[in-house]
Design an enzyme around this catalytic site. Structure first.
Site, short mmCIF file in Angstrom:
data_model
loop_
_atom_site.label_atom_id
_atom_site.label_comp_id
_atom_site.label_asym_id
_atom_site.label_seq_id
_atom_site.Cartn_x
_atom_site.Cartn_y
_atom_site.Cartn_z
N CYS A 244 -23.78 -2.42 6.89
CA CYS A 244 -22.61 -2.00 7.68
C CYS A 244 -21.68 -3.15 8.04
CB CYS A 244 -23.07 -1.28 8.94
SG CYS A 244 -24.27 0.02 8.64
N HIS B 83 -17.33 -1.25 13.27
CA HIS B 83 -18.06 -0.41 12.32
C HIS B 83 -18.17 0.99 12.90
CE1 HIS B 83 -20.98 1.48 9.88
NE2 HIS B 83 -21.98 1.34 10.75
N ASN C 133 -20.44 7.94 9.24
CA ASN C 133 -20.81 6.54 9.02
C ASN C 133 -20.78 6.27 7.51
OD1 ASN C 133 -22.12 4.09 8.65
ND2 ASN C 133 -23.70 4.49 10.19
#
Length: 315
Positions: free
Chosen positions: A113, A241, A271
């Site tokens: 990430c 993120h 995500n």
């Protein structure tokens, strides 16, 4: 030694959209359960004939077109991804082939990430050192390919997509547009976020990640601003993120960016791992929410309990 800047951005998402209601028909969950816990409403899902490098190439082509460059102008391609199933050719080489590039250096970075902010720093360093002049930096992941669709705690989180930036040298009279990176990790806690096994599967210890992100990361993010010489209240945008709205909002608040636009692309995209920061930033710029030259904090965190951040000037 010269400075660098982001010349242009681009993003791409697959056409198929999966809603919370769609997921409720697949596993034991509900729109209310998902929205209240992670803030996600929809996510984009790539099909079996849409590999990671295709997503990446679409985003990269858009960024190059926006910068007024051709693929032949690029001498370094960096792709941040953790969902490349094949080891070789790597994603960067496949993107270069798809775009018809000449002979660029091609490297993948797997920092999950935090991959894009690591790759952006690597591009900045390469140009400053004189080993590259125009760099295509891409974050791309196909998280839906590594999730267990019977696990309601993980399948509701993820989506697919790609975001790209073109990094070039600044002119002699220009201020640098990419600030110093601050990066690191917590190796002993690498098990908190995993993509492991055969076939590979995504899993995480949600509470551990939440506590780490909301308590340990705010002072690090503030130090990123300090290194760039920008006070948190001077930031025009905070692009974290896009893991979970319940992480993004308190983290942004603790940074002290009281005047900033807070990227919340997680609501519509889920995500998307390394793709999340460049996609969210590209969308803000495309919508005209950030003027050219505005300072924005980019801060990636997650897998390996890694983090990397820098303050950039919007293209």
């Amino acid at each position: 030694m010269t400075g660098t800047r982001i010349a242009a951005l681009g993003h791409y998402q697959p056409a198929k959209v999966l809603t919370n209601q769609d997921l409720a028909a697949m596993v034991d969950t509900s729109d209310e359960w998902i929205s209240s816990r992670v803030g996600i409403q929809t996510r984009h899902v790539a099909g079996p004939d849409e590999p990671v490098d295709e997503l990446a190439a679409h985003a990269g082509a858009k960024a190059l077109a926006s910068a007024g460059l051709t693929p032949a102008d690029v001498d370094l391609v960096l792709v941040a991804t953790s969902t490349a199933i094949d080891r070789s050719p790597n994603m960067a080489a496949r993107v270069a082939a798809r775009l018809g590039m000449g002979s660029p250096a091609v490297m993948d970075l797997n920092v999950v990430c935090a991959g894009f902010t690591h790759a952006l720093a690597t591009a900045d360093h390469a140009v400053r050192a004189g080993s590259a002049s125009r760099v295509l930096v891409i974050g791309a992941d196909k998280m839906t390919e590594v999730v267990d669709w019977t696990d309601r705690t993980s399948c509701v989180l993820v989506g697919d997509g790609a975001g790209a930036a073109v990094v070039v040298a600044t002119e002699a009279d220009e201020e640098p547009g990419i600030g110093p990176v601050l990066w690191g990790s917590v190796p002993g806690m690498g098990h908190a976020v995993r993509i492991e096994g055969t076939p590979p599967r995504f899993a995480q210890e949600g509470q551990s990640v939440y506590r780490w992100a909301t308590t340990q990361l705010p002072p690090i993010a503030r130090k990123v601003c300090e290194r760039a010489g920008v006070a948190p209240e001077e930031l025009a945008a905070v692009v974290l993120h896009q893991a979970n709205l319940r992480i993004i909002e308190p983290l942004a608040q603790k940074i002290g960016a009281v005047n900033a636009v807070i990227a919340r692309d997680v609501v519509e995209s889920g995500n998307t791992s390394a793709a999340s920061i460049p996609m969210a930033l590209s969308k803000l710029v495309a919508r005209g929410e950030l003027p050219s030259g505005a300072p924005a904090l980019l801060f990636g965190f997650g897998g390996n309990l890694s983090y990397a951040g820098q303050v950039i000037r919007c293209p």
